[in-house]
Scaffold this active site. Structure first.
Site, PDB file in Angstrom:
ATOM      1  N   SER A  60       5.998   5.610  10.248  1.00  0.00           N
ATOM      2  CA  SER A  60       5.582   6.634  11.200  1.00  0.00           C
ATOM      3  C   SER A  60       4.502   6.007  12.083  1.00  0.00           C
ATOM      4  CB  SER A  60       5.066   7.876  10.482  1.00  0.00           C
ATOM      5  OG  SER A  60       3.916   7.587   9.725  1.00  0.00           O
ATOM      6  N   HIS A 110       8.631   9.471   5.158  1.00  0.00           N
ATOM      7  CA  HIS A 110       8.622   8.610   3.968  1.00  0.00           C
ATOM      8  C   HIS A 110       9.553   9.090   2.867  1.00  0.00           C
ATOM      9  CE1 HIS A 110       4.324   7.137   5.133  1.00  0.00           C
ATOM     10  NE2 HIS A 110       5.268   6.661   5.913  1.00  0.00           N
ATOM     11  N   GLU A 135       2.093  13.372   3.537  1.00  0.00           N
ATOM     12  CA  GLU A 135       1.425  12.886   2.325  1.00  0.00           C
ATOM     13  C   GLU A 135       0.543  13.945   1.677  1.00  0.00           C
ATOM     14  OE1 GLU A 135      -0.599   9.239   3.439  1.00  0.00           O
ATOM     15  OE2 GLU A 135       1.133   8.633   4.654  1.00  0.00           O
ATOM     16  N   GLU A 150       5.965   5.466  -0.706  1.00  0.00           N
ATOM     17  CA  GLU A 150       4.621   5.106  -1.151  1.00  0.00           C
ATOM     18  C   GLU A 150       4.399   5.442  -2.621  1.00  0.00           C
ATOM     19  OE1 GLU A 150       1.829   6.687   1.684  1.00  0.00           O
ATOM     20  OE2 GLU A 150       2.485   5.248   3.206  1.00  0.00           O
ATOM     21  N   ASP A 203      -2.085  14.056   4.648  1.00  0.00           N
ATOM     22  CA  ASP A 203      -1.752  13.416   5.926  1.00  0.00           C
ATOM     23  C   ASP A 203      -0.539  14.145   6.475  1.00  0.00           C
ATOM     24  OD1 ASP A 203      -1.148  11.922   8.121  1.00  0.00           O
ATOM     25  OD2 ASP A 203      -0.727  10.052   7.057  1.00  0.00           O
ATOM     26  N   GLU A 240      -5.503  14.276   7.629  1.00  0.00           N
ATOM     27  CA  GLU A 240      -5.201  13.194   8.572  1.00  0.00           C
ATOM     28  C   GLU A 240      -4.120  13.629   9.552  1.00  0.00           C
ATOM     29  OE1 GLU A 240      -4.373   9.554   6.476  1.00  0.00           O
ATOM     30  OE2 GLU A 240      -3.101   8.817   8.089  1.00  0.00           O
ATOM     31  N   ASP A 288      -5.254   8.834  12.755  1.00  0.00           N
ATOM     32  CA  ASP A 288      -4.449   7.629  12.480  1.00  0.00           C
ATOM     33  C   ASP A 288      -3.643   7.283  13.739  1.00  0.00           C
ATOM     34  OD1 ASP A 288      -2.647   5.719  11.574  1.00  0.00           O
ATOM     35  OD2 ASP A 288      -1.590   7.030  10.198  1.00  0.00           O
ATOM     36  N   LYS A 331      -6.033   0.542   9.883  1.00  0.00           N
ATOM     37  CA  LYS A 331      -4.874  -0.288   9.515  1.00  0.00           C
ATOM     38  C   LYS A 331      -4.942  -1.560  10.349  1.00  0.00           C
ATOM     39  CE  LYS A 331      -1.596   3.539   8.649  1.00  0.00           C
ATOM     40  NZ  LYS A 331      -0.723   4.504   9.359  1.00  0.00           N
ATOM     41  N   HIS A 340      -3.219   1.180   3.613  1.00  0.00           N
ATOM     42  CA  HIS A 340      -1.962   0.421   3.514  1.00  0.00           C
ATOM     43  C   HIS A 340      -0.993   0.916   4.579  1.00  0.00           C
ATOM     44  CE1 HIS A 340       0.185   3.723   0.941  1.00  0.00           C
ATOM     45  NE2 HIS A 340      -0.520   4.223   1.918  1.00  0.00           N
ATOM     46  N   ARG A 341       0.218   0.365   4.624  1.00  0.00           N
ATOM     47  CA  ARG A 341       1.324   0.931   5.408  1.00  0.00           C
ATOM     48  C   ARG A 341       2.407   1.367   4.421  1.00  0.00           C
ATOM     49  NH1 ARG A 341       0.604   0.511  11.080  1.00  0.00           N
ATOM     50  NH2 ARG A 341       1.974   2.301  10.875  1.00  0.00           N
ATOM     51  N   LYS A 389      -6.849   4.305   1.174  1.00  0.00           N
ATOM     52  CA  LYS A 389      -5.611   5.051   0.958  1.00  0.00           C
ATOM     53  C   LYS A 389      -4.517   4.034   0.715  1.00  0.00           C
ATOM     54  CE  LYS A 389      -2.761   6.923   4.433  1.00  0.00           C
ATOM     55  NZ  LYS A 389      -2.154   7.990   5.249  1.00  0.00           N
TER      56      LYS A 389
HETATM   57  P1  PGA Z   1       3.167   4.408   8.021  1.00  0.00           P
HETATM   58  O1  PGA Z   1       2.504   5.708   7.410  1.00  0.00           O
HETATM   59  O2  PGA Z   1       2.631   3.223   7.340  1.00  0.00           O
HETATM   60  O3  PGA Z   1       4.627   4.652   7.774  1.00  0.00           O
HETATM   61  O4  PGA Z   1       2.834   4.422   9.497  1.00  0.00           O
HETATM   62  C1  PGA Z   1       1.242   5.754   6.892  1.00  0.00           C
HETATM   63  C2  PGA Z   1       0.418   6.813   7.540  1.00  0.00           C
HETATM   64  O5  PGA Z   1       0.893   7.576   8.409  1.00  0.00           O
HETATM   65  O6  PGA Z   1      -0.758   6.924   7.226  1.00  0.00           O
HETATM   66 ZN    ZN Z   2      -1.149   8.627   8.724  1.00  0.00          ZN
END
Ligand code: PGA
Ligand code: ZN
Length: 423
Positions: free
Chosen positions: A42, A154, A163, A204, A241, A284, A311, A336, A364-365, A387
């Site tokens: 995402s 996800h 999330e 995840e 999130d 988030e 984010d 990130k 993380h991703r 996270k």
């Molecule tokens: P992504 O998702 O690593 O798939 O972008 C993580 C997030 O949105 O925090």
């Molecule tokens: Zn996010």
């Protein structure tokens, strides 16, 4: 004088089985260090560019061009240079690329090298990475956000929010916090099983069954916290999130799981109800990356109650974060490294955030690897929060297990849990 003797890259696999870049740096003193670049699903529109081959290998996702850029252009530029000036190395990489978003070399090529140089420098000096990047002040073990129910992009379920995370805030150290989180995770699995829900894992490591609506996962998590013998809120809080850019269509927010199409104001109300009802401490991407007005409404309304993490909206970019600070958007930023491209630029964003009282959550991703760079990075930068997914799946536990090692090694590490949310 130690200098960079060789740099090369390989195409390896990430946790989703997609190709990614592993960069390796060899120093003149025989130190060898590698780093593997993660990859999102995402992704924010303004993230640095992830260079993919777009040919018939790996369904177009190959990264041979990015590897080639490491092997030729980047190696040519950096070989012979000292590895101990990270800012200089990263500035050279930026200059060599010459674009705003690394569209020439690829952020995956650049970040792999940037991280591998830092790791090589630390190894060469015989200090752990967190200490190389953070010195003696690198002492705070981050409070984790553990994603135990996965939705959105996800998972293949009908949950809109991406999330549902637990934050073990009421513990004295990281080790006990992680134990409690793992116990809640396993209790949740049992509860879901008892109700006939499948407990296959999302990207995840969280469970990803179908639920009645977007609220039911929270109910399950609270039950799991209590059944595992912990106190919701006091010991274990909840973080979300929404990743709402994914369900923002034509200026409206489409919550399929609730059969609702909401305006920004209505979505804020939806969140406010959840916050009043449940021990949620962090939200988030409550609003979409293109909806800055919505973000302002959300921030005005909820900034004194909870942490509002940006984010997709900030993509770890200091310029965009500054815009957000000026416009009253969010009070926290997700960090990130691959959104911005180098270790030094990421550190710059964190410094800017801290100067403006924005908290930072190192992340993380969804596509990860065994590389635990972010564990050291979170300690080094004293962010106090990380996270990195469920307490399951090797690419997620690699980070938690690294933090256990750091905590043991430090001996006097601080775990600040509850203090984070004294607002
Ligand atoms: P992504 O998702 O690593 O798939 O972008 C993580 C997030 O949105 O925090
Ligand atoms: Zn996010």
């Amino acid at each position: 004088m130690v200098y960079i003797d060789d740099i090369y890259a390989d195409e390896v696999l990430d946790s989703r089985g997609n190709p990614t870049v592993r960069a390796t740096v060899v120093l003149s003193d025989s130190t060898v260090a590698s780093a593997i670049v993660p990859s999102g699903a995402s992704t924010g529109k303004r993230e640095a560019l992830e260079l993919r081959d777009k040919d018939d290998r790996f369904g177009g996702k190959g990264v041979l061009k990015a590897c080639e850029n490491v092997n030729v252009s980047i190696a040519d530029e950096l070989i012979g240079i000292s590895p101990f000036n990270q800012a200089e190395i990263d500035a050279l990489l930026k200059e060599l690329d010459g674009t705003d978003n690394y569209s020439k070399l690829g952020a995956n090529a650049v970040l792999g090298v940037s991280m591998a140089v830092a790791r090589a420098a630390a190894l060469s000096l015989r200090v752990p990475l967190y200490k190389y990047l953070g010195g003696s002040n690198a002492i705070v073990l981050p409070t984790p956000m553990l994603n135990i129910i996965n939705g959105g992009a996800h998972a293949d379920n009908d949950v809109d929010l991406q999330e549902y995370m637990i934050m073990p805030v009421g513990f004295d150290d990281f080790k006990e916090a992680l134990r409690a989180s793992s116990e809640v995770y396993h209790t949740l699995k049992k509860l879901l099983n008892e109700d006939g829900h499948p407990t296959a894992l999302g990207d995840e490591g969280g469970f990803a069954p179908n639920f009645k609506n977007n609220e039911e996962p929270i109910e399950y998590i609270l039950k799991a916290i209590e059944k595992a013998g912990y106190k919701p809120s006091d010991e274990i809080a909840i973080a979300l999130d929404a990743a709402s850019s994914e369900f923002y269509k034509d200026g409206k927010y489409e919550l399929k799981g609730d059969n609702k199409v909401l305006s920004a104001e209505e979505l804020v109300e939806f969140y406010e109800n959840l916050i009043n009802k449940y021990p949620i401490v962090s939200l988030e991407d409550g609003m979409a990356e293109d909806d800055w007005e919505g973000w302002q409404i959300l921030t005005k309304k909820l900034k004194d109650k909870i942490q509002l993490v940006g984010d997709d909206v900030f993509v770890t970019n200091p310029k965009i974060l500054q815009e957000g600070i000026d416009k009253g958007v969010a009070n926290s930023i997700l960090i990130k490294l691959n959104q911005i491209g180098t270790v030094s630029e990421t550190m710059k964003t964190i410094r800017l955030a801290h100067r403006n009282d924005y908290t930072c959550v190192v992340s993380h991703r969804s596509g990860e690897s065994e590389d635990a760079f972010i564990a050291d990075f979170a300690v080094a930068l004293n962010t106090g929060q990380i996270k990195t997914g469920a307490p399951a799946r090797g690419e997620r536990t690699a980070k938690y297990n690294r933090l256990l090692s750091i905590e043991r090694e430090l001996g006097y590490g601080e775990y600040i849990g509850k203090e984070l949310f004294k607002r």
